[in-house]
Design an enzyme around this catalytic site. Structure first.
Site, PDB file in Angstrom:
ATOM      1  CG  ASP A   1      50.757  42.475  41.946  1.00 31.44           C
ATOM      2  OD1 ASP A   1      50.778  42.158  40.405  1.00 31.44           O
ATOM      3  OD2 ASP A   1      49.794  43.072  42.057  1.00 31.44           O
ATOM      4  CD  GLU A   2      48.436  42.337  46.259  1.00 27.99           C
ATOM      5  OE1 GLU A   2      48.974  42.877  47.522  1.00 27.99           O
ATOM      6  OE2 GLU A   2      48.508  42.577  45.097  1.00 27.99           O
ATOM      7  CB  CYS A   3      51.634  34.699  42.867  1.00 34.79           C
ATOM      8  SG  CYS A   3      51.439  33.065  43.308  1.00 34.79           S
TER       9      CYS A   3
END
Length: 646
Positions: free
Chosen positions: A285-287
């Site tokens: 997640d959330e790269c």
């Protein structure tokens, strides 16, 4: 609430001669379950049961058909039947998992009567609605000590949760001993990590309680702590330090180097040998891609491989990691972002974004879990979590096979604002309400009933070491420097943290911040505030009882007068100075409330201008002060608006 309950007549008396006998399949795990059961029953009743009481006279008989899997598997039979009569108790299950659940249900039935402790006569046929019923605890941001993990596993058993999702690495810490890459914990943990022996202990501890342990090692982002010891994994130049700030940080693994995958192959191989569960969570997640954008070699790689954007590059990374996980005979699990056009169908998608992404995954043939709506770190009331259902709003858009691919859900405890001291109060008792959503029929969703039963469960969980009220009292004493902080306790009872991510915008907080303020002390939901809101709603609607009016009068008077008692104390410690305006607000709100209550009772109207002034004052009181919400202000506003205007 069990699947099926038929109430009988009579009671099964619980006396000092109480004993449990096992029939059919037997194993040491069942013996240990009996010991835990008797210890908990003793805690509930105070009766000193003998752990080695002769089984021949036992009136509580447990029949187990056969064993469960050596390594617990998704989808094993967890059903049981429980029959309680005046003459005895019969618990039957296909395997030890059902026995564990049935024992907990019996403990929930125990009550005190004029004749003594007993369980009511009842026939229960029970099984879970969802196969995957999880609790995720993030230990990357703030390390959570082993005893805290253990007692939360005990509480999970009590409410029939069956997956402990252990979020073990993040930007702020890498928390597992690696013998293959020891610099991960030596440089990435600040000394706070679990040894492999401790990990093995937790896995066995969980299995004894019918709980699978699924590890998560987040990649390619949320991985700064990896890079402190192994900077060549990263896309940037470094040097790297353990993350101190919260949120989405820029560092990310380099998905273009073969050495990255060689490292991950060795690391995942080591961790899959350590964690026996068939599922392995890789985050995903959330790269934000900022390091990728700034790296010319990565940009060249994207062009050479026709990867149009960073999402495509992450899909490439996820595909490579999935093949590694599969090569070690595990099934990959990841957050929403790992779902791409060519993601293998056995990958399990955990949705933090919501039902839309869960629906998309199911329609495309993937199995999924819902966590959106179950973020217990966001301080939402239990009622909001309780009314979130993994299938609600999407089931009619799915075939029966696709609906069955929704495995269940997980409550998620992210740890930016918790540590080993206050994490219990953030997880419990609200997670008991979420556990019921996963277990019980979809039709079971009466909120007042849930609150009544959840509050009883909160008392019962004390026998499992979950004592958030005791911890709150200790923290209040530390805040005030007083062994009996009566006035501070009154203020604490009517405040709660802001919901969602609002706290992050109200104060700066990072890994060096102390979690010892009132906001860290009080529970996510004020029970007094909730009860007062219900009373005020009845008063405003004109259907309040005499008891409602008396309680409202008594509480408002208490809150009005509390400021005079508390103000002299607030300046004594640096931790309570910030509460001066909050205490004054409670005084003002209570004064307005008492006037409104008096007018409602006497049917005396209020001038429109005065009502406007009071509503304005109450709107100001509803705003966060000392990063806390005064929960009674909206309720008093409702009373003011119920006063006739002249």
């Amino acid at each position: 609430m069990p699947s099926s309950v038929q109430v009988g007549s009579g009671e099964f008396a619980i006396e000092g001669s109480f004993a449990v006998r096992f029939e059919g399949f037997k194993e040491p795990r069942l013996d240990r379950a009996r010991e835990r059961f008797l210890r908990t029953l003793r805690s509930e009743t105070g009766i000193p049961f003998l752990l080695d009481a002769p089984e021949s006279s036992a009136k509580f008989v447990v029949h187990t058909d056969g064993p469960s899997q050596v390594i617990q598997k998704l989808g094993e039979d967890e059903s049981y039947s429980l029959t309680v009569s005046a003459d005895g108790v019969q618990l039957k299950a296909a395997n030890p998992l059902g026995v564990l659940h049935g024992l907990q249900t019996f403990l929930q039935l125990v009550r005190i009567t004029p004749e003594g402790f007993s369980a009511p006569a009842v026939t229960i046929e029970d099984k879970p609605r969802f196969l995957w019923r999880g609790l995720m605890i993030d230990v990357g941001r703030h390390f959570i000590p082993l005893p805290v993990i253990e007692r939360n596993l005990d509480a999970m058993e009590a409410v029939k949760l069956n997956v402990f999702h252990w979020h073990l690495s993040d930007d702020q810490g890498f928390r597992v001993e690696s013998k293959v890459f020891p610099l991960l914990q030596m440089k990435g943990s600040n000394g706070f990590y679990y040894t492999q022996a401790e990990i093995e202990h937790v896995i066995e501890y969980a299995r004894d309680r019918g709980i699978r342990v699924v590890p998560e090692f987040d990649m390619p982002a949320h991985a700064t702590a990896w890079f402190v010891g192994y900077p060549n994994l990263a896309s940037g130049k470094g040097p790297y330090e353990i993350g101190k700030e919260w949120g989405v940080l820029d560092p990310a693994m380099d998905p273009t180097r073969e050495s990255t995958y060689q490292f991950l192959n060795l690391f995942i191989g080591e961790m899959t040998r350590l964690f026996p569960d068939e599922y392995f969570h890789v985050g995903g997640d959330e790269c934000n891609g900022k390091e990728w954008d700034a790296n010319p070699k990565i940009q060249e790689f994207k062009q050479a491989h026709n990867l149009k954007d960073n999402a495509a590059l992450q899909a490439y990374f996820s595909s490579r990691v999935q093949k590694i996980v599969t090569s070690h005979h595990k099934i990959m699990e990841g957050w929403d972002e790992v779902l791409q056009s060519d993601t293998p169908k056995d990958v399990v998608i955990q949705s933090w974004r919501g039902r839309k992404s869960l629906l998309d995954a199911a329609q495309r043939g993937y199995r999924g879990l819902l966590s959106n709506g179950y973020y217990i770190d966001l301080n939402q009331p239990a009622s909001e979590h309780y009314l979130v259902d993994p299938l609600e709003g999407i089931q009619d858009k799915l075939t029966p096979e696709q609906a069955a691919s929704i495995l269940g859900g997980e409550a998620t405890m992210w740890s930016e604002f918790v540590d080993g001291e206050n994490v219990d109060s953030r997880i419990w008792p609200r997670t008991a309400a979420i556990a019921e959503r996963y277990w019980s029929p979809a039709s079971v969703k009466d909120v007042p009933s849930m609150y009544a039963r959840m509050n009883e469960e909160a008392v019962r969980l004390q026998a499992y070491g979950i004592e958030p009220k005791a911890t709150e009292e200790q923290m209040l004493e530390r805040l005030s420097g007083d062994t009996d902080p009566v006035a501070l306790r009154v203020l604490a009872s009517v405040v709660q943290p802001p919901k969602g991510y609002e706290r992050e915008g109200l104060e700066h907080n990072d890994t060096s911040s102390s979690l010892n303020h009132l906001i860290d002390t009080v529970p996510p939901e004020s029970e007094t505030g909730r009860e007062f809101a219900l009373i005020c709603a009845r008063i405003a609607a004109g259907n309040a009882s005499e008891s409602d009016l008396h309680t409202a009068q008594r509480w408002l008077t208490l809150w009005r007068d509390n400021d005079a008692k508390l103000q002299p104390e607030l300046g004594k410690t640096y931790l309570t100075k910030e509460l001066v305006p909050l205490s004054q607000s409670l005084h003002t709100v209570a004064e307005i409330g008492l006037d409104a209550l008096d007018r409602i009772e006497r049917k005396q109207p209020m001038a429109a201008a005065m009502q406007g002034e009071e509503v304005t004052a109450l709107e100001a009181a509803k705003k966060p002060q000392a990063v806390l919400l005064l929960t009674v202000a909206p309720s008093v506003e409702g009373l003011v608006k119920a006063v006739p205007v002249q």
